[in-house]
Scaffold this active site. Structure first.
Site, PDB file in Angstrom:
ATOM      1  CG  ASN A  68      -3.950   3.561 -18.494  1.00 33.13           C
ATOM      2  OD1 ASN A  68      -3.152   3.816 -19.392  1.00 33.13           O
ATOM      3  ND2 ASN A  68      -5.246   3.835 -18.585  1.00 33.13           N
ATOM      4  CD  GLU A 101       4.344  -3.033 -23.633  1.00 31.50           C
ATOM      5  OE1 GLU A 101       4.013  -3.813 -24.541  1.00 31.50           O
ATOM      6  OE2 GLU A 101       5.349  -3.187 -22.918  1.00 31.50           O
ATOM      7  CG  ASP A 129     -13.967   5.049 -12.120  1.00 32.68           C
ATOM      8  OD1 ASP A 129     -13.186   4.907 -11.167  1.00 32.68           O
ATOM      9  OD2 ASP A 129     -14.926   5.831 -12.100  1.00 32.68           O
ATOM     10  NE  ARG A 236     -10.327   6.837 -23.703  1.00 36.82           N
ATOM     11  CZ  ARG A 236     -10.420   6.766 -22.383  1.00 36.82           C
ATOM     12  NH1 ARG A 236      -9.541   7.389 -21.634  1.00 36.82           N
ATOM     13  NH2 ARG A 236     -11.367   6.068 -21.805  1.00 36.82           N
ATOM     14  CD  GLU A 442     -13.368   2.149 -20.809  1.00 40.47           C
ATOM     15  OE1 GLU A 442     -13.024   2.043 -21.992  1.00 40.47           O
ATOM     16  OE2 GLU A 442     -12.924   3.050 -20.063  1.00 40.47           O
TER      17      GLU A 442
HETATM   18  C1  LIG Z   1     -24.471  22.045 -14.267  1.00 42.53           C
HETATM   19  C2  LIG Z   1     -23.423  21.243 -13.648  1.00 42.53           C
HETATM   20  C3  LIG Z   1     -23.575  19.813 -14.043  1.00 42.53           C
HETATM   21  C4  LIG Z   1     -22.628  18.943 -13.304  1.00 42.53           C
HETATM   22  C5  LIG Z   1     -23.061  17.529 -13.417  1.00 42.53           C
HETATM   23  C6  LIG Z   1     -22.184  16.691 -12.602  1.00 42.53           C
HETATM   24  C7  LIG Z   1     -22.681  15.284 -12.530  1.00 42.53           C
HETATM   25  C8  LIG Z   1     -21.532  14.410 -12.221  1.00 42.53           C
HETATM   26  C9  LIG Z   1     -21.931  13.005 -11.974  1.00 42.53           C
HETATM   27  C10 LIG Z   1     -20.740  12.165 -12.156  1.00 42.53           C
HETATM   28  C11 LIG Z   1     -21.044  10.717 -12.034  1.00 42.53           C
HETATM   29  C12 LIG Z   1     -19.830   9.967 -12.362  1.00 42.53           C
HETATM   30  C13 LIG Z   1     -20.025   8.511 -12.328  1.00 42.53           C
HETATM   31  C14 LIG Z   1     -18.718   7.872 -12.606  1.00 42.53           C
HETATM   32  C15 LIG Z   1     -18.422   7.291 -13.722  1.00 42.53           C
HETATM   33  C16 LIG Z   1     -17.040   6.819 -14.023  1.00 42.53           C
HETATM   34  O1  LIG Z   1     -16.976   5.433 -13.831  1.00 42.53           O
HETATM   35  C17 LIG Z   1     -16.700   7.165 -15.461  1.00 42.53           C
HETATM   36  C18 LIG Z   1     -15.294   6.685 -15.838  1.00 42.53           C
HETATM   37  O2  LIG Z   1     -14.324   7.211 -15.002  1.00 42.53           O
HETATM   38  P1  LIG Z   1     -12.773   7.350 -15.442  1.00 42.53           P
HETATM   39  O3  LIG Z   1     -12.356   6.083 -16.101  1.00 42.53           O
HETATM   40  O4  LIG Z   1     -11.998   7.605 -14.183  1.00 42.53           O
HETATM   41  O5  LIG Z   1     -12.717   8.500 -16.387  1.00 42.53           O
HETATM   42  N1  LIG Z   1     -16.750   8.610 -15.629  1.00 42.53           N
HETATM   43  C19 LIG Z   1     -17.776   9.225 -16.216  1.00 42.53           C
HETATM   44  O6  LIG Z   1     -18.699   8.594 -16.657  1.00 42.53           O
HETATM   45  C20 LIG Z   1     -17.698  10.747 -16.316  1.00 42.53           C
HETATM   46  C21 LIG Z   1     -19.033  11.373 -16.321  1.00 42.53           C
HETATM   47  C22 LIG Z   1     -18.892  12.878 -16.357  1.00 42.53           C
HETATM   48  C23 LIG Z   1     -20.181  13.524 -16.707  1.00 42.53           C
HETATM   49  C24 LIG Z   1     -20.065  15.007 -16.774  1.00 42.53           C
HETATM   50  N1  LIG Z   2      -1.288   1.615 -22.299  1.00 43.63           N
HETATM   51  C1  LIG Z   2      -2.556   1.896 -22.638  1.00 43.63           C
HETATM   52  N2  LIG Z   2      -2.830   2.557 -23.786  1.00 43.63           N
HETATM   53  C2  LIG Z   2      -4.085   2.893 -24.136  1.00 43.63           C
HETATM   54  N3  LIG Z   2      -5.171   2.581 -23.380  1.00 43.63           N
HETATM   55  C3  LIG Z   2      -4.960   1.931 -22.225  1.00 43.63           C
HETATM   56  C4  LIG Z   2      -3.658   1.567 -21.790  1.00 43.63           C
HETATM   57  N4  LIG Z   2      -3.763   0.929 -20.597  1.00 43.63           N
HETATM   58  C5  LIG Z   2      -5.072   0.896 -20.296  1.00 43.63           C
HETATM   59  N5  LIG Z   2      -5.806   1.488 -21.265  1.00 43.63           N
HETATM   60  C6  LIG Z   2      -7.267   1.699 -21.324  1.00 43.63           C
HETATM   61  O1  LIG Z   2      -7.537   3.072 -21.071  1.00 43.63           O
HETATM   62  C7  LIG Z   2      -8.876   3.196 -20.613  1.00 43.63           C
HETATM   63  C8  LIG Z   2      -9.012   4.364 -19.664  1.00 43.63           C
HETATM   64  O2  LIG Z   2      -8.164   4.201 -18.605  1.00 43.63           O
HETATM   65  P1  LIG Z   2      -8.338   4.905 -17.206  1.00 43.63           P
HETATM   66  O3  LIG Z   2      -7.136   4.537 -16.408  1.00 43.63           O
HETATM   67  O4  LIG Z   2      -9.636   4.558 -16.637  1.00 43.63           O
HETATM   68  O5  LIG Z   2      -8.253   6.452 -17.565  1.00 43.63           O
HETATM   69  P2  LIG Z   2      -9.385   7.577 -17.599  1.00 43.63           P
HETATM   70  O6  LIG Z   2      -9.878   7.720 -16.196  1.00 43.63           O
HETATM   71  O7  LIG Z   2      -8.686   8.788 -18.078  1.00 43.63           O
HETATM   72  O8  LIG Z   2     -10.470   7.107 -18.518  1.00 43.63           O
HETATM   73  C9  LIG Z   2      -9.209   1.870 -19.969  1.00 43.63           C
HETATM   74  O9  LIG Z   2     -10.357   1.342 -20.559  1.00 43.63           O
HETATM   75  C10 LIG Z   2      -8.033   0.981 -20.253  1.00 43.63           C
HETATM   76  O10 LIG Z   2      -8.474  -0.256 -20.761  1.00 43.63           O
END
Ligand SMILES: CCCCCCCCCCCCC/C=C/[C@@H](O)[C@H](COP(=O)(O)O)NC(=O)CCCCC
Ligand SMILES: Nc1ncnc2c1ncn2[C@@H]1O[C@H](COP(=O)(O)OP(=O)(O)O)[C@@H](O)[C@H]1O
Ligand SMILES: [Ca+2]
Length: 471
Positions: A68, A101, A129, A236, A442
């Site tokens: 991605n 894409e 994730d 984003r 998501e």
């Molecule tokens: C005063 C300081 C406060 C700090 C709080 C920190 C708590 C962090 C807990 C994070 C838990 C994250 C659980 C993970 C979720 C991910 O699946 C999700 C998507 O990840 P990605 O696609 O890689 O971006 N991420 C989140 O939901 C981010 C949560 C951030 C909240 C601050």
């Molecule tokens: N080429 C693309 N353009 C836009 N969105 C995409 C593309 N490929 C994947 N995605 C979507 O982007 C979202 C976030 O992707 P991820 O790799 O988890 O990045 P992040 O950790 O920054 O959220 C996913 O839900 C995925 O479905």
């Protein structure tokens, strides 16, 4: 790892690449060069090592890679090309690489594959994730369709996938990678994939009114995390920083939501959410969990499995909540190295349901802060945590009638199974504000959900079987 010919300066030398463990769960790829007295002996060594490596049927030979390019800091392609591809090449792994894409490109591509996936030993996800979740959906859906499993049935028994998913972290949180590997280092991930490591994972299936919504493998969060993710979606372009900004904004708004949570406590597991045990590879709680679950379910019909699989009584908690979180795994990540629920297990068939009731801003701040240090985030009067096999959430304006409290467990099971919970709205009711659920980052635009956890283990695929036969 692999033996390779050495050209200069010693013509009778050969080099072996191997994995060395480093600090903080990191793995490094190192080289060691051996010198032989003559060319014949050198050839014998290279042949012996190559033959032994070929016997390891769990090691992948051919991988399908999805990148991605827009995940995290937009570095996924660079990370793959610079850090991962050279290691796969040295390990003799061939790859088909697809750069996505659009969102859901990888999911749709996987869903559309029939026999074509047979040539692969696994699928590699380069992203965060959300991307792992997309690939999981593609593979799980493909497998269920092939086996005529109706995913809309909340009690459907999921058929395990034959392909494993490898994760190269290149997203914003990379919680699934960090939780399973202990680090978000792309080289460590690549080396785990090369040596053929695998880890079963709990998968939480989420439904609404007998309609399948999503699978979750990390966090299902309503209230605080649902709001953070909803707000961060608009930002984003900021990359991982969007979560910090949306986090501060959501914290200051201090929204709470009313509703009821019904859940089945996981009474037969060995672990407890606050036992301070950490789930690691070969974890005895996960082994016991999957063994006793299999044994218990073996003699039951499919219908009975849903009912007995839950194993226990339904409990209900009602109130005003700042956050309702279901952590299928610990959800450890660089922001929170022990995670949302530090003792949650990777593959025990349960999730930790964390209920944060309405409290002061200061109290909530202290709770959040404890995710970043060694203090117990559950040690607050407004926080409770339950290890559960399944749960159901009803927001205030769709609440389950009070009369359900008098129902027997079997009647309750029957209603859940037939989804006999209809929203009970009174004309006089105010429509209370609702949050969204976040599912692995998501947004799910639903408030009322049913969720059930099951362990997903990959089966031995056709290519591995073929190689085992060759041995
Ligand atoms: C005063 C300081 C406060 C700090 C709080 C920190 C708590 C962090 C807990 C994070 C838990 C994250 C659980 C993970 C979720 C991910 O699946 C999700 C998507 O990840 P990605 O696609 O890689 O971006 N991420 C989140 O939901 C981010 C949560 C951030 C909240 C601050
Ligand atoms: N080429 C693309 N353009 C836009 N969105 C995409 C593309 N490929 C994947 N995605 C979507 O982007 C979202 C976030 O992707 P991820 O790799 O988890 O990045 P992040 O950790 O920054 O959220 C996913 O839900 C995925 O479905
Ligand atoms: Ca679990």
């Amino acid at each position: 790892m692999v033996a390779k010919q050495h050209t200069k300066p010693d013509p009778h030398a050969f080099t072996v690449c191997y994995v060395r463990r480093s600090a903080h769960h990191r793995w490094l790829c190192c080289d060691i060069t051996f010198s032989c007295p003559n060319q014949g002996l050198r050839q014998q060594w290279i042949q012996a090592i190559s033959e032994n490596l070929a016997l390891l049927s769990h090691r992948p030979r051919c991988l399908l890679v999805y990148i991605n390019p827009h995940g995290g800091r937009h570095l996924a392609k660079w990370i793959y090309d610079r850090k991962v591809a050279p290691l796969f090449c040295r390990a003799g792994i061939s790859t088909d690489v697809i750069i996505t894409e659009r969102a859901n490109h990888a999911r749709d591509h996987l869903r559309a594959q029939h026999g074509d996936l047979k040539k692969y030993d696994g699928v590699v996800c380069v992203g965060g994730d959300g991307m792992v979740n997309e690939i999981l959906h593609g593979l799980v859906s493909r497998t269920q369709t092939d086996h005529r499993v109706d995913q809309n049935q909340p009690d459907a028994h999921l058929v395990p996938c034959s392909l494993r998913i490898g994760i190269i972290p290149a997203g914003s949180t990379d919680c699934i990678c960090y939780t399973t590997m202990g680090t978000n280092d792309p080289v460590t991930s690549a080396l785990h994939i090369i040596v053929g490591d695998s880890q079963p994972m709990d998968v939480c299936s989420v439904h609404n009114n007998n309609t399948f919504l999503k699978y979750s493998v990390s966090l299902l969060g309503y209230g605080f995390y649902g709001d953070v993710l909803t707000d961060s979606e608009k930002k984003r372009w900021m990359g991982p920083l969007r979560y910090d900004l949306a986090g501060v904004k959501t914290f200051l708004s201090h929204n709470y939501y009313e509703g009821s949570i019904w859940f089945v406590p996981a009474q037969e597991t060995q672990g407890q959410p606050r036992d301070q045990e950490q789930c690691l590879a070969g974890c005895h709680v996960c082994q016991q969990g999957s063994y006793s679950e299999k044994k218990k379910l073996k003699h039951l019909s499919e219908d009975e499995k849903f009912i007995k699989g839950s194993g226990s009584e339904w409990c209900v908690v009602r109130g005003k909540f700042l956050a309702v979180n279901a952590a299928t795994v610990s959800c450890a990540c660089p922001r929170s190295p022990r995670g949302l629920s530090p003792s949650a297990h990777l593959a025990d068939g349960t999730a930790d349901l964390i209920l944060v009731r309405k409290c002061s801003r200061f109290g909530f701040f202290r709770h959040l802060l404890r995710h970043t240090n060694a203090d117990d985030q559950f040690d607050h009067p407004f926080v409770e945590v339950h290890r559960v096999r399944r749960f159901l959430f009803q927001p205030k304006n769709q609440e389950v009638s009070d009369s359900t409290e008098d129902l027997s467990d079997s009647e309750m099971e029957k209603r859940v199974k037939t989804n006999a919970f209809r929203p009970i709205c009174h004309a006089s009711d105010d429509i209370t504000a609702q949050s969204n659920w976040t599912c692995d980052g998501e947004i799910l635009p639903h408030a009322a959900i049913q969720a059930a956890v099951s362990v997903m283990n990959s089966t031995t695929n056709a290519r591995q079987k073929e190689r085992q036969r060759e041995k």
